[in-house]
Design an enzyme around this catalytic site. Structure first.
Site, PDB file in Angstrom:
ATOM      1  N   GLU A 271       0.828  -1.210   0.000  1.00 29.80           N
ATOM      2  CA  GLU A 271       0.000   0.000   0.000  1.00 29.80           C
ATOM      3  C   GLU A 271       0.861   1.258   0.000  1.00 29.80           C
ATOM      4  O   GLU A 271       0.652   2.193  -0.795  1.00 29.80           O
ATOM      5  CB  GLU A 271      -0.914   0.030   1.234  1.00 29.80           C
ATOM      6  CG  GLU A 271      -1.990  -1.030   1.265  1.00 29.80           C
ATOM      7  CD  GLU A 271      -1.544  -2.334   1.921  1.00 29.80           C
ATOM      8  OE1 GLU A 271      -0.328  -2.624   1.933  1.00 29.80           O
ATOM      9  OE2 GLU A 271      -2.417  -3.063   2.417  1.00 29.80           O
TER      10      GLU A 271
ATOM     11  N   GLY B 109       6.259  -1.867  14.605  1.00 28.65           N
ATOM     12  CA  GLY B 109       5.486  -0.878  13.845  1.00 28.65           C
ATOM     13  C   GLY B 109       4.452  -0.153  14.710  1.00 28.65           C
ATOM     14  O   GLY B 109       4.341   1.072  14.683  1.00 28.65           O
TER      15      GLY B 109
ATOM     16  N   GLU C  38      -3.148  -6.357  17.283  1.00 29.25           N
ATOM     17  CA  GLU C  38      -2.016  -6.933  16.566  1.00 29.25           C
ATOM     18  C   GLU C  38      -1.016  -7.529  17.569  1.00 29.25           C
ATOM     19  O   GLU C  38      -0.311  -8.480  17.268  1.00 29.25           O
ATOM     20  CB  GLU C  38      -1.342  -5.874  15.680  1.00 29.25           C
ATOM     21  CG  GLU C  38      -0.564  -6.467  14.528  1.00 29.25           C
ATOM     22  CD  GLU C  38      -0.162  -5.456  13.468  1.00 29.25           C
ATOM     23  OE1 GLU C  38      -0.568  -5.615  12.304  1.00 29.25           O
ATOM     24  OE2 GLU C  38       0.570  -4.510  13.806  1.00 29.25           O
TER      25      GLU C  38
ATOM     26  N   HIS D  30     -25.304   8.301  22.019  1.00 34.89           N
ATOM     27  CA  HIS D  30     -26.525   8.386  21.212  1.00 34.89           C
ATOM     28  C   HIS D  30     -26.528   7.333  20.116  1.00 34.89           C
ATOM     29  O   HIS D  30     -27.219   7.474  19.106  1.00 34.89           O
ATOM     30  CB  HIS D  30     -26.653   9.802  20.638  1.00 34.89           C
ATOM     31  CG  HIS D  30     -26.749  10.827  21.728  1.00 34.89           C
ATOM     32  ND1 HIS D  30     -27.959  11.197  22.281  1.00 34.89           N
ATOM     33  CD2 HIS D  30     -25.788  11.483  22.414  1.00 34.89           C
ATOM     34  CE1 HIS D  30     -27.721  12.074  23.248  1.00 34.89           C
ATOM     35  NE2 HIS D  30     -26.418  12.261  23.356  1.00 34.89           N
TER      36      HIS D  30
ATOM     37  N   LYS E  56      -1.455 -10.999   2.690  1.00 36.49           N
ATOM     38  CA  LYS E  56      -0.568 -10.211   1.814  1.00 36.49           C
ATOM     39  C   LYS E  56      -0.071 -11.079   0.658  1.00 36.49           C
ATOM     40  O   LYS E  56      -0.046 -10.656  -0.494  1.00 36.49           O
ATOM     41  CB  LYS E  56       0.645  -9.708   2.606  1.00 36.49           C
ATOM     42  CG  LYS E  56       0.356  -8.627   3.625  1.00 36.49           C
ATOM     43  CD  LYS E  56       1.679  -8.170   4.260  1.00 36.49           C
ATOM     44  CE  LYS E  56       1.435  -7.264   5.450  1.00 36.49           C
ATOM     45  NZ  LYS E  56       2.666  -6.879   6.145  1.00 36.49           N
TER      46      LYS E  56
END
Ligand code: F6P
Length: 544
Positions: free
Chosen positions: A214, A269, A355, A386, A506
C-alpha cells in the site's frame, strides 16, 4: 511452567472460584459495603489517575490477580524488555520502544551497543528538519514555502501519526495542512492531494520495511504526481523524505538517504509513533512539544518499572483486562475518550492491542487453551451515547469500558466542558449502579413500561482522568496502554511483538494482482467462491 498448565495452577483455579462468588455481587452493594471503595481502588502515575473501583472486583480479586502476575513473571519479563533482551522470540529481536524516549544519559544496550545516542542523533536531525519546514527555510523545488505535509504509511506507520496529529491539533501550526494516506484505494490519495499545490507539498513516506504494498504504491503515485505537476524529476529531492529502517529500499525508491530518518528493527510498527515515524507529528507540533510527548511516555515507563504492583497503573489495567477476558468471557473492551481530539485513539489502540495480543500459540509454540486478546473498539463521548451505549446499558453482553477524561478544556467554549464531563461521570455512574424497577415505580413509571426501562447496572468501567490533553499527557496515556498490553501478553505467555497472522493475506493478494491485471486472464485455481469473485471483477473491468 508451560502455558497450557496455566489454567490448572492454584491461582488460576482460585480466580475461577472467586469469580463464581463475586459475579453475583452488585456494584451497588460493593459500594454500600465500603465507603472508602473509590479511594481504595484508585491509583495514580505520570499525571494519570485511574479509578478502577467501578469494576466487579474486591480486595481479594486484586490480590489474586497480582499473585497471577507474579507467578507469570510480569515484572521479570518487563525488566528483560527494558534491558534490551530479545523478548520478541519469533523474530529474535529486542523490544525497545522504551529506548525511544529514554533521556540522553541513559544506557540501553542491544547486543552490547548503547542505542540511546543513536535515538537522540535521529531526534536531533528530525528537530532540525522540522524547524526548517516550520520556519520556511526548507522550500520546495520552485522555492515556495512548504504548507502541506502528507504522511504516506499504513498500520503503525499511519495510525500513530494521524491519531497524535488530531489529538494535539491545538498545539499544531494552524497555518499548515496535514493529511494522511494509508489505504491503497486510489480514493485515499486523490482526497489527500485534493486542492493542494504540489509546489507547497512535502510527502513523508513512513514505512519500517519500505516494502509494504500500500505504502509503496501510494509513494510511487505521489512521486509521479509531484513530477507531473512540477515538471521536473529533480523536484523529488525537495518534496520527499522517508522514515524507515530500510536504507537500501529508500535509496532504490529514489529518496536521498540524507533525507531519511532512521529507526531500528527493535521498534515494532505499532510501537513506533515516537520514533522517526513521528516526523509528521513533530513538524505539526514542533520539536519542543514532541520532546514533551516523549517525556510523558518516559514518565509512564518509569512508573511501570518502579511503582509497586498494587499501585502500578499498567499492571492493574492489564490484569483487569485479563480478569474480564478470561474469567467473565468478555469478548471486547470499549475505549471511550471524552475528548473530540481523541477521535482516532480507539483505532490506534485497536492495532496496538489486537495486533499485539491476537495470538493463538504461546512462547513455547503450544496452542493456548485460554482466551487471549480482546476485541478493541470505541468512539469518543458523547457521540457514542446516542448510538451504541444502549447495548452496553441494557444488552446481554458484558462490555468493560475505559472512560478517559481531561479536567481542563482546550477550546475557548469552556462552558461545554462541564456538560462533557457531566456526561462522562454520569455514564460511568449509570453503568455501575443502574436503576431498579422500584426506583422507577416510585417515580410513577407506568407498570407496563417499567420492565423496559430498568437498567440493571453492574457494568464495569475504568475511569481515567488527567489534567489536560497535551503532548506530555498523550505520551503517558499511550505508554500506559502499551504496558497494559505487555502485562496481558506476559500473563498469557504470548509474543506480543510479532504479527505473523497478517502475512497470509498479503501473499494471497500478490498472487491475485496479476490475475486481475493480466489481459490474458490466466486460469484461476482458487476455491469456487474466490474464482467467482475474480471472474465477476474481470467482467466489470472489461466494461469500464
Ligand atoms: O501488515 C501489518 C504491518 O506489518 C504492521 O505491523 C505495520 O505497522 C504495518 O504493516 C506497516 O508496515 P511498514 O511500516 O513496514 O510499512
Amino acid at each position: 511452567m508451560a502455558s497450557r498448565e496455566l489454567i490448572d495452577t492454584p491461582t488460576w483455579r482460585a480466580l475461577v472460584a472467586h469469580q463464581a462468588k463475586i459475579k453475583d455481587a452488585h456494584l451497588r452493594q460493593l459500594f454500600a459495603d465500603d465507603p472508602k471503595r473509590a479511594e481504595k481502588f484508585t491509583a495514580e502515575g505520570a499525571g494519570i489517575q485511574l479509578d478502577y473501583s467501578k469494576n466487579r472486583i474486591d480486595g481479594e480479586t486484586i490480590q489474586l490477580l497480582l499473585r497471577l502476575a507474579k507467578e507469570r513473571g510480569v515484572a521479570a519479563r518487563r525488566d528483560a524488555m527494558f534491558r534490551g533482551e530479545k523478548t520478541n522470540k519469533s523474530e529474535n529481536r529486542a523490544v525497545l520502544h522504551v529506548a525511544l524516549r529514554a533521556p540522553r544519559d541513559e544506557v540501553i544496550e542491544v547486543d552490547g551497543h548503547n542505542v540511546v545516542p543513536d535515538v537522540h542523533a535521529v531526534l536531533d536531525r528530525m528537530s532540525e528538519f522540522a524547524d526548517k519546514v516550520r520556519d520556511g527555510s526548507w522550500t520546495g523545488h520552485t522555492g515556495k514555502r512548504i504548507r502541506n505535509v502528507i504522511n504516506i504509511g499504513i498500520g503503525g506507520s499511519y495510525l500513530g501519526p494521524e491519531m497524535a496529529y488530531l489529538a494535539l491539533r491545538p498545539f499544531s501550526d494552524r497555518g499548515m495542512t496535514f493529511r494522511f494516506v494509508s489505504n491503497v484505494d486510489g480514493a485515499a490519495f486523490s482526497e489527500a492531494t485534493h486542492g493542494l499545490d504540489a509546489a507547497e507539498t512535502l510527502f513523508v513516506v513512513s514505512s519500517k520495511t519500505f516494502t509494504t504494498l500500500e505504502t509503496m504504491t501510494n509513494a510511487k503515485t505521489a512521486r509521479a504526481w509531484v513530477v507531473e505537476k512540477l515538471g521536473a524529476e529533480e523536484a523529488v529531492a525537495k518534496h520527499f523524505v522517508a522514515d524507515s529502517t530500510n536504507t537500501a529500499g529508500v535509496e532504490t525508491f529514489g529518496i536521498d538517504t540524507s533525507h531519511m530518518f532512521e529507526f531500528w528493527d527493535w521498534v515494532g510498527g505499532r510501537y513506533s509513533m515516537d520514533s522517526a515515524i513521528g516526523l509528521s507529528t513533530m513538524i505539526a507540533i514542533g520539536p519542543e512539544n514532541f520532546r514533551a510527548m516523549l517525556a510523558g511516555f518516559h514518565a509512564m515507563d518509569e512508573h511501570f518499572c518502579t511503582a509497586p504492583p498494587e499501585k502500578n497503573l499498567p499492571m492493574l489495567m492489564g490484569l483487569l483486562t485479563v480478569w474480564y477476558n478470561n474469567f467473565f468471557d468478555a469478548q471486547t473492551l470499549g475505549i471511550m475518550p471524552y475528548a473530540e481530539h481523541m477521535s482516532r485513539f480507539p483505532a490506534y489502540l485497536q492495532q496496538l492491542q489486537m495486533e499485539s495480543n491476537g495470538k493463538h500459540v504461546d512462547l513455547s509454540t503450544n496452542h493456548v487453551n485460554y482466551q487471549t486478546g480482546p476485541i478493541i473498539w470505541g468512539e469518543p463521548g458523547t457521540d457514542g451515547q446516542h448510538s451504541f451505549y444502549q447495548l452496553i446499558h441494557q444488552g446481554t453482553k458484558i462490555i468493560p469500558c475505559d472512560f478517559i477524561g481531561f479536567m481542563t478544556p482546550l477550546s475557548s467554549y469552556a462552558d461545554h466542558h462541564d456538560l462533557l464531563m457531566a456526561n462522562l461521570f454520569a455514564q460511568a455512574e449509570a453503568l455501575a449502579f443502574g436503576k431498579t424497577a422500584a426506583e422507577f415505580k416510585a417515580e410513577g413509571s407506568p407498570d407496563f413500561q417499567t420492565p423496559f426501562r430498568v437498567t440493571e447496572g453492574n457494568r464495569p468501567t475504568n475511569l481515567m482522568l488527567a489534567d489536560r490533553l497535551d503532548p506530555k499527557t498523550l505520551g503517558s496515556l499511550i505508554a500506559l496502554y502499551e504496558h497494559s498490553v505487555f502485562t496481558q501478553g506476559a500473563v498469557w505467555d504470548i509474543d506480543s511483538f510479532d504479527q505473523w497472522g497478517v502475512e497470509l493475506g498479503k501473499v494471497l493478494a500478490l498472487r491475485i494482482i496479476p490475475e486481475l491485471q493480466d489481459a490474458a486472464e490466466p486460469p484461476l485455481k482458487h476455491d469456487s467462491s474466490t474464482n467467482a469473485a475474480i471472474k465477476r471483477y474481470r467482467a466489470y473491468k472489461a466494461r469500464r
